[in-house]
Design a protein around this motif. Structure first.
Motif, PDB file in Angstrom:
ATOM      1  N   GLY A 453     122.063  -3.391   8.881  1.00 42.77           N
ATOM      2  CA  GLY A 453     122.174  -1.950   9.072  1.00 42.77           C
ATOM      3  C   GLY A 453     123.589  -1.464   8.847  1.00 42.77           C
ATOM      4  N   ASP A 454     123.746  -0.546   7.886  1.00 44.42           N
ATOM      5  CA  ASP A 454     125.051   0.049   7.591  1.00 44.42           C
ATOM      6  C   ASP A 454     125.109   1.516   7.988  1.00 44.42           C
ATOM      7  OD1 ASP A 454     126.373  -2.224   6.034  1.00 44.42           O
ATOM      8  OD2 ASP A 454     124.451  -2.017   5.020  1.00 44.42           O
ATOM      9  N   ALA A 455     123.945   2.104   8.219  1.00 44.99           N
ATOM     10  CA  ALA A 455     123.849   3.483   8.690  1.00 44.99           C
ATOM     11  C   ALA A 455     122.504   3.635   9.377  1.00 44.99           C
ATOM     12  CB  ALA A 455     123.975   4.470   7.530  1.00 44.99           C
ATOM     13  N   VAL A 456     122.425   4.594  10.306  1.00 47.64           N
ATOM     14  CA  VAL A 456     121.177   4.812  11.032  1.00 47.64           C
ATOM     15  C   VAL A 456     120.860   6.300  11.077  1.00 47.64           C
ATOM     16  CG1 VAL A 456     121.499   2.757  12.463  1.00 47.64           C
ATOM     17  CG2 VAL A 456     122.284   4.958  13.307  1.00 47.64           C
ATOM     18  N   VAL A 457     119.569   6.597  11.013  1.00 45.48           N
ATOM     19  CA  VAL A 457     119.081   7.964  11.181  1.00 45.48           C
ATOM     20  C   VAL A 457     117.829   7.913  12.040  1.00 45.48           C
ATOM     21  CG1 VAL A 457     118.074   9.993  10.067  1.00 45.48           C
ATOM     22  CG2 VAL A 457     120.001   8.821   8.992  1.00 45.48           C
ATOM     23  N   ILE A 458     117.833   8.680  13.124  1.00 41.85           N
ATOM     24  CA  ILE A 458     116.630   8.873  13.933  1.00 41.85           C
ATOM     25  C   ILE A 458     116.150  10.293  13.685  1.00 41.85           C
ATOM     26  CG2 ILE A 458     115.704   9.025  16.278  1.00 41.85           C
ATOM     27  CD1 ILE A 458     117.703   6.853  17.089  1.00 41.85           C
ATOM     28  N   ASP A 459     114.886  10.414  13.362  1.00 40.47           N
ATOM     29  CA  ASP A 459     114.308  11.699  12.978  1.00 40.47           C
ATOM     30  C   ASP A 459     113.178  12.050  13.940  1.00 40.47           C
ATOM     31  OD1 ASP A 459     113.320  13.914  11.662  1.00 40.47           O
ATOM     32  OD2 ASP A 459     112.431  12.782  10.003  1.00 40.47           O
ATOM     33  N   GLY A 460     113.255  13.231  14.559  1.00 45.72           N
ATOM     34  CA  GLY A 460     112.121  13.717  15.328  1.00 45.72           C
ATOM     35  C   GLY A 460     112.220  13.581  16.824  1.00 45.72           C
ATOM     36  N   TYR A 461     113.293  12.963  17.349  1.00 47.92           N
ATOM     37  CA  TYR A 461     113.408  12.809  18.797  1.00 47.92           C
ATOM     38  C   TYR A 461     113.926  14.114  19.401  1.00 47.92           C
ATOM     39  CZ  TYR A 461     114.733  11.046  23.381  1.00 47.92           C
ATOM     40  OH  TYR A 461     114.855  10.862  24.743  1.00 47.92           O
ATOM     41  N   LYS A 462     113.032  14.910  19.945  1.00 46.51           N
ATOM     42  CA  LYS A 462     113.361  16.206  20.546  1.00 46.51           C
ATOM     43  C   LYS A 462     113.967  17.121  19.487  1.00 46.51           C
ATOM     44  CE  LYS A 462     113.625  14.208  25.155  1.00 46.51           C
ATOM     45  NZ  LYS A 462     114.402  13.954  26.387  1.00 46.51           N
ATOM     46  N   GLY A 463     115.280  17.184  19.349  1.00 47.43           N
ATOM     47  CA  GLY A 463     115.913  18.007  18.324  1.00 47.43           C
ATOM     48  C   GLY A 463     116.923  17.195  17.547  1.00 47.43           C
ATOM     49  N   ALA A 464     117.545  17.821  16.545  1.00 44.46           N
ATOM     50  CA  ALA A 464     118.510  17.108  15.710  1.00 44.46           C
ATOM     51  C   ALA A 464     119.684  16.592  16.536  1.00 44.46           C
ATOM     52  CB  ALA A 464     119.007  18.027  14.592  1.00 44.46           C
ATOM     53  N   LYS A 465     120.191  17.419  17.445  1.00 43.80           N
ATOM     54  CA  LYS A 465     121.327  17.020  18.269  1.00 43.80           C
ATOM     55  C   LYS A 465     120.964  15.826  19.145  1.00 43.80           C
ATOM     56  CE  LYS A 465     124.651  18.864  21.633  1.00 43.80           C
ATOM     57  NZ  LYS A 465     125.064  20.077  22.405  1.00 43.80           N
ATOM     58  N   GLU A 466     119.765  15.871  19.733  1.00 43.54           N
ATOM     59  CA  GLU A 466     119.323  14.778  20.596  1.00 43.54           C
ATOM     60  C   GLU A 466     119.083  13.495  19.797  1.00 43.54           C
ATOM     61  OE1 GLU A 466     118.433  18.600  22.621  1.00 43.54           O
ATOM     62  OE2 GLU A 466     118.091  17.815  20.601  1.00 43.54           O
ATOM     63  N   SER A 467     118.592  13.638  18.574  1.00 47.33           N
ATOM     64  CA  SER A 467     118.359  12.465  17.727  1.00 47.33           C
ATOM     65  C   SER A 467     119.672  11.771  17.378  1.00 47.33           C
ATOM     66  CB  SER A 467     117.628  12.874  16.446  1.00 47.33           C
ATOM     67  OG  SER A 467     116.310  13.307  16.718  1.00 47.33           O
ATOM     68  N   VAL A 468     120.689  12.564  17.066  1.00 42.35           N
ATOM     69  CA  VAL A 468     122.007  11.995  16.748  1.00 42.35           C
ATOM     70  C   VAL A 468     122.600  11.316  17.981  1.00 42.35           C
ATOM     71  CG1 VAL A 468     124.387  12.584  16.131  1.00 42.35           C
ATOM     72  CG2 VAL A 468     122.485  13.566  14.844  1.00 42.35           C
ATOM     73  N   ALA A 469     122.500  11.974  19.138  1.00 44.57           N
ATOM     74  CA  ALA A 469     123.036  11.388  20.374  1.00 44.57           C
ATOM     75  C   ALA A 469     122.337  10.074  20.701  1.00 44.57           C
ATOM     76  CB  ALA A 469     122.879  12.375  21.529  1.00 44.57           C
ATOM     77  N   LEU A 470     121.013  10.033  20.505  1.00 42.54           N
ATOM     78  CA  LEU A 470     120.267   8.803  20.767  1.00 42.54           C
ATOM     79  C   LEU A 470     120.731   7.683  19.845  1.00 42.54           C
ATOM     80  CD1 LEU A 470     118.001   7.242  22.166  1.00 42.54           C
ATOM     81  CD2 LEU A 470     116.386   8.239  20.523  1.00 42.54           C
TER      82      LEU A 470
END
Length: 582
Positions: A453-470
């Motif tokens: 893993g060189d980068a990560v993206v979580i999509d759909g967890y509550k909102g965009a801000k929450e997905s980035v924080a997670l």
């Protein structure tokens, strides 16, 4: 570094199945074999406090806990288990109980009389702690092995006579000086510590044994359990069941994510038979988290089979996969750069904030301007493995199908076979439930421990801000990248010398604004210095009402009155140039 093909811990890293083990009976409970994964927890009391110990035991049983552990620091506490067990059974509760023993072999013998299982710690059942490291020699190491057999054999014989189970519970934080002298502060030292005691059990033809190798660092715990599974095979020992956990995980969402990153990864490898989620909260709160984690990480009988070369990368010693630097939406990822966090969006405001998105992922197709190649299933991965030239060099590889861990591993194996160093993007589209949060932490935790893993993206967890924080929180939980104050804290037990839940809350409030710093909050000295290996500073119970402050593993301020200790910790950080005013 070890090659997976020469020392495998599972048959297939692309399709996990539950590891076959000896079945251990603990009272009415079964651990291992084909039994369901058992949830356990621990009271925060000493047995001498009979009323509260009984109350917590009954509360845990009512919450669905399948085994309750009680710390037993002295012989008197072990004797006190008699009253505890009489009252628990009189209340109609049949859930088995385990006594947790450190330093006190006599207490362990006494506990065998009253409870169904006893946990001993190889780091201090016979051996001495790290403070005697400079006194160790090869001769003392060999003599120590004989002393272990001499002291532990009668205990095993008594457990066998009484029909009790034993847990050989190694803690990274309390490895003996003898093991550190021979193996260093390594997963090998943890594994060999367990095997030394297990050899005594095998010599006595006693197989009612559960093994654990815990650490506050999920990466260390995952590697240790994997290596133990491999070494049991290599030494032709029976396949004993594993009690899996991450110690000192902390509280709140951070504690849950760290537990999921470690325990979840091992569930996905098929290596867990009983689990405990250690949170600095009411013990009852641990039970539903463990239940959710087991459900979230359930292995599928119909999981796809990936037709790719064997994934040889060493699973026992962390090394990030070598990758080339490639740009995604104008932002470099890969190489020696930190694992980057992106947001699923057509555009993002890249403000440079410490926990803000570092790139925008508009989409996966060429029309979105992306150089990302997606693989949605085993067939796609097999196609690349058969014809790697079909994907241009300098691409970013992303597996978007189900069974993320096995799919990404298969993709990494195909890349290695083709001698390709294209970076890998970890992408997960999830819901907003607690189980979704636990599962993505388990998936990412496993892969990041594999060095993938060189980068990560979580999509759909509550909102965009929450997905980035997670995403940032999971990177920190997996010991991959720190983006906020990292708190390591034990759950508390009968050895805890102060109100750890209240103190942890105060320390988080006082120090939570700091960045790139780790603070350990430990109830006692048993695992304190060792489990603080990754912490910059430590707050440890040194005696009733007294606190010892650590810098790394070194005690720098001792015997501080508890009411002054937090401000003394502030002063220590100021002295070391690590304090910033909020």
């Amino acid at each position: 570094m070890l090659d997976f093909t020469t020392l495998p811990y599972v048959d297939d890293r692309f399709k996990a199945v539950r590891r076959e083990t000896v079945q251990v009976r603990v009272g009415e409970a079964l651990i291992g074999g084909n039994a369901p994964i058992l949830v356990q927890s621990m009271t925060t009391t000493k047995p001498k406090d009979v009323d509260e110990t009984v109350r917590q035991t009954l509360a845990l049983a009512k919450a669905g806990c399948g085994l309750v552990r009680i710390t037993t620091p002295t012989f008197a506490d072990a004797a006190g288990l008699e009253d505890v067990m009489k009252r628990v059974r009189a209340a109609g509760c049949t859930v088995p109980v385990s006594a947790d023993i450190h330093f006190q072999p006599k207490a362990a013998f006494e506990a065998l009389k009253w409870v169904e299982k006893v946990r001993i710690n190889p780091g201090n059942f016979v051996d001495t702690g790290i403070l005697t490291l400079d006194q160790q020699t090869d001769k003392l190491f060999d003599e120590g092995k004989e002393k272990v057999a001499e002291a532990f054999t009668p205990f095993v014989q008594e457990a066998k006579r009484l029909g009790r189970a034993i847990r050989i519970g190694v803690n990274h934080g309390s490895l003996s000086a003898r093991m550190i002298y021979r193996y260093g502060d390594t997963v090998e030292g943890m594994v060999e510590s367990a095997l030394e005691y297990l050899a005594v059990c095998e010599a006595e033809h006693f197989d009612q044994v559960v093994l654990s190798l815990k650490s506050s660092n999920p990466r260390v715990a995952i590697a240790a359990y994997r290596l133990l599974a491999a070494r049991l095979k290599q030494e032709n020992f029976k396949p004993y069941p594993f009690h899996v956990g991450v110690t000192e995980a902390g509280a709140g969402a951070d504690g849950r994510l760290k537990s999921a990153a470690g325990i979840g990864a091992l569930l996905l490898d098929g290596l867990a038979d009983t689990i405990r989620v250690s949170l600095t909260e009411d013990p009852v709160a641990e039970v539903p988290v463990a239940q959710d984690l087991i459900e979230a990480c359930e292995l599928k009988a119909d999981a796809p089979k990936f037709e790719v070369p064997v994934f040889k990368k060493d699973p026992y010693h962390y090394e990030r996969r070598e990758s080339s630097v490639v740009k995604i939406a104008g932002v470099e990822i890969g190489g020696s750069l930190p694992v980057k966090v992106g947001v699923k969006s057509d555009a993002a405001s890249l403000t440079g904030e410490r926990r803000g998105p570092e790139f925008a992922l508009a989409g996966f197709d060429a029309s979105a301007g992306a150089n990302i190649v997606t693989f949605k299933d085993a067939m796609d991965v097999a196609g690349f493995a058969a014809n790697s030239a079909s994907v241009p060099a300098g691409s970013i590889f992303c597996y978007t199908g189900s069974d993320m861990v096995y799919g990404v591993r298969a993709l990494a194996s195909a890349l290695a076979a083709a001698d390709r160093k294209d970076p890998i993007l970890l992408y997960a589209k999830i819901g907003s439930s607690d189980k979704d949060m636990l599962r993505v932490s388990a998936d990412f935790g496993s892969l990041l421990t594999d060095g993938l893993g060189d980068a990560v993206v979580i999509d759909g967890y509550k909102g965009a801000k929450e997905s980035v924080a997670l995403a940032f929180d999971i990177l920190q939980a997996a010991a991959c990248r720190r983006s906020k104050t990292n708190f390591i804290s034990c759950p508390g037990c009968g050895r805890t010398l102060y109100d750890i839940r209240t103190v942890l809350g105060k320390i988080k409030e006082r120090f939570g604004h700091l960045q790139d710093i780790s603070i350990a909050v430990m109830g006692c000295i048993v695992n304190g210095p060792g489990e603080m290996a990754d912490a910059d500073f430590g707050y440890v119970g040194g005696g009733p009402g007294r606190i010892t402050l650590f810098e790394g593993k070194t005690a720098v301020k001792k015997n501080i009155p508890e009411e002054n200790a937090i401000e003394e910790l502030v002063n220590l950080l100021k002295e070391k140039g690590r304090w910033v005013e909020p």
